[in-house]
Scaffold this motif. Sequence first.
Motif, PDB file in Angstrom:
ATOM      1  N   LEU A  91       0.821  -1.210   0.000  1.00  0.00           N
ATOM      2  CA  LEU A  91       0.000   0.000   0.000  1.00  0.00           C
ATOM      3  C   LEU A  91       0.858   1.264   0.000  1.00  0.00           C
ATOM      4  O   LEU A  91       0.526   2.248  -0.671  1.00  0.00           O
ATOM      5  CB  LEU A  91      -0.962  -0.004   1.184  1.00  0.00           C
ATOM      6  CG  LEU A  91      -2.018  -1.115   1.159  1.00  0.00           C
ATOM      7  CD1 LEU A  91      -2.829  -1.117   2.438  1.00  0.00           C
ATOM      8  CD2 LEU A  91      -2.926  -0.969  -0.053  1.00  0.00           C
ATOM      9  N   LEU A  92       1.960   1.239   0.744  1.00  0.00           N
ATOM     10  CA  LEU A  92       2.881   2.373   0.730  1.00  0.00           C
ATOM     11  C   LEU A  92       3.443   2.587  -0.669  1.00  0.00           C
ATOM     12  O   LEU A  92       3.588   3.726  -1.137  1.00  0.00           O
ATOM     13  CB  LEU A  92       4.013   2.163   1.732  1.00  0.00           C
ATOM     14  CG  LEU A  92       3.662   2.418   3.192  1.00  0.00           C
ATOM     15  CD1 LEU A  92       4.746   1.865   4.109  1.00  0.00           C
ATOM     16  CD2 LEU A  92       3.456   3.908   3.441  1.00  0.00           C
ATOM     17  N   GLY A  93       3.753   1.510  -1.339  1.00  0.00           N
ATOM     18  CA  GLY A  93       4.245   1.576  -2.715  1.00  0.00           C
ATOM     19  C   GLY A  93       3.217   2.153  -3.667  1.00  0.00           C
ATOM     20  O   GLY A  93       3.563   2.763  -4.687  1.00  0.00           O
ATOM     21  N   ASP A  94       1.944   1.973  -3.325  1.00  0.00           N
ATOM     22  CA  ASP A  94       0.859   2.526  -4.138  1.00  0.00           C
ATOM     23  C   ASP A  94       0.544   3.977  -3.755  1.00  0.00           C
ATOM     24  O   ASP A  94      -0.391   4.568  -4.274  1.00  0.00           O
ATOM     25  CB  ASP A  94      -0.408   1.677  -3.986  1.00  0.00           C
ATOM     26  CG  ASP A  94      -0.282   0.315  -4.650  1.00  0.00           C
ATOM     27  OD1 ASP A  94       0.615   0.142  -5.507  1.00  0.00           O
ATOM     28  OD2 ASP A  94      -1.087  -0.583  -4.315  1.00  0.00           O
ATOM     29  N   GLY A  95       1.294   4.503  -2.771  1.00  0.00           N
ATOM     30  CA  GLY A  95       1.119   5.907  -2.394  1.00  0.00           C
ATOM     31  C   GLY A  95       0.250   6.153  -1.171  1.00  0.00           C
ATOM     32  O   GLY A  95      -0.028   7.305  -0.833  1.00  0.00           O
ATOM     33  N   GLU A  96      -0.189   5.120  -0.485  1.00  0.00           N
ATOM     34  CA  GLU A  96      -1.035   5.285   0.711  1.00  0.00           C
ATOM     35  C   GLU A  96      -0.145   5.535   1.926  1.00  0.00           C
ATOM     36  O   GLU A  96       0.186   4.623   2.678  1.00  0.00           O
ATOM     37  CB  GLU A  96      -1.928   4.060   0.903  1.00  0.00           C
ATOM     38  CG  GLU A  96      -2.945   3.885  -0.199  1.00  0.00           C
ATOM     39  CD  GLU A  96      -3.967   2.791   0.095  1.00  0.00           C
ATOM     40  OE1 GLU A  96      -4.364   2.630   1.271  1.00  0.00           O
ATOM     41  OE2 GLU A  96      -4.343   2.102  -0.864  1.00  0.00           O
ATOM     42  N   LYS A  97       0.213   6.793   2.126  1.00  0.00           N
ATOM     43  CA  LYS A  97       1.167   7.171   3.168  1.00  0.00           C
ATOM     44  C   LYS A  97       0.651   6.948   4.586  1.00  0.00           C
ATOM     45  O   LYS A  97       1.438   6.853   5.524  1.00  0.00           O
ATOM     46  CB  LYS A  97       1.575   8.629   2.988  1.00  0.00           C
ATOM     47  CG  LYS A  97       2.368   8.862   1.724  1.00  0.00           C
ATOM     48  CD  LYS A  97       2.769  10.304   1.571  1.00  0.00           C
ATOM     49  CE  LYS A  97       3.535  10.488   0.273  1.00  0.00           C
ATOM     50  NZ  LYS A  97       3.953  11.879   0.088  1.00  0.00           N
ATOM     51  N   GLU A  98      -0.656   6.842   4.746  1.00  0.00           N
ATOM     52  CA  GLU A  98      -1.211   6.621   6.087  1.00  0.00           C
ATOM     53  C   GLU A  98      -0.842   5.248   6.660  1.00  0.00           C
ATOM     54  O   GLU A  98      -1.026   4.989   7.848  1.00  0.00           O
ATOM     55  CB  GLU A  98      -2.737   6.803   6.100  1.00  0.00           C
ATOM     56  CG  GLU A  98      -3.521   5.737   5.368  1.00  0.00           C
ATOM     57  CD  GLU A  98      -3.678   5.984   3.866  1.00  0.00           C
ATOM     58  OE1 GLU A  98      -4.343   5.162   3.226  1.00  0.00           O
ATOM     59  OE2 GLU A  98      -3.139   6.980   3.349  1.00  0.00           O
ATOM     60  N   MET A  99      -0.266   4.388   5.834  1.00  0.00           N
ATOM     61  CA  MET A  99       0.140   3.062   6.295  1.00  0.00           C
ATOM     62  C   MET A  99       1.541   3.065   6.908  1.00  0.00           C
ATOM     63  O   MET A  99       1.985   2.062   7.458  1.00  0.00           O
ATOM     64  CB  MET A  99       0.085   2.057   5.139  1.00  0.00           C
ATOM     65  CG  MET A  99      -1.293   1.892   4.510  1.00  0.00           C
ATOM     66  SD  MET A  99      -2.605   1.488   5.685  1.00  0.00           S
ATOM     67  CE  MET A  99      -2.146  -0.156   6.147  1.00  0.00           C
TER      68      MET A  99
END
Length: 148
Positions: free
Chosen positions: A65-73
């Motif tokens: 998810l971080l790789g997909d840009g979801e920084k909240e993870m």
Amino acid sequence: MNRRELLLGGMALAGAALVGNAEAAEHDHMAHEHHHGAAGNAALAKSAADCVQTGEVCLAHCLILLGDGEKEMAACAKSVSQMLALCGALQQLANQNSKLLPKLAALAQDACNQCEEACKKHAEKHQECKACGESCAACAKECKKLSA
């Protein structure tokens, strides 16, 4: 060495391994009179192992998810990573009935509580976080029994 010699050598090695396994299976640990002491820590070791297993899945999910840009993870990934380091050590010390176990259990309890809190934020959306948070809560409970 030709193929025939290699094959015969491999078969001999496999046969020796089977004999060794059969002899080990016949070995009766219950007949021993010495005390290992780790049995009292079995629940803690199992709980720590569960934390490690679910945490690895959660961390892998967070990284995707971080790789997909979801920084909240990011906070979740960080807390899981810290929990993994401590619960891996906790499992080993519990299995060894180490004198250091109570001190590590107190620290691991804190890490599990932090990980549970971070995972709760994503539990409804991500099953991996939910499972990790639940296993952390259970491990923190086992840690508290030992460090109390």
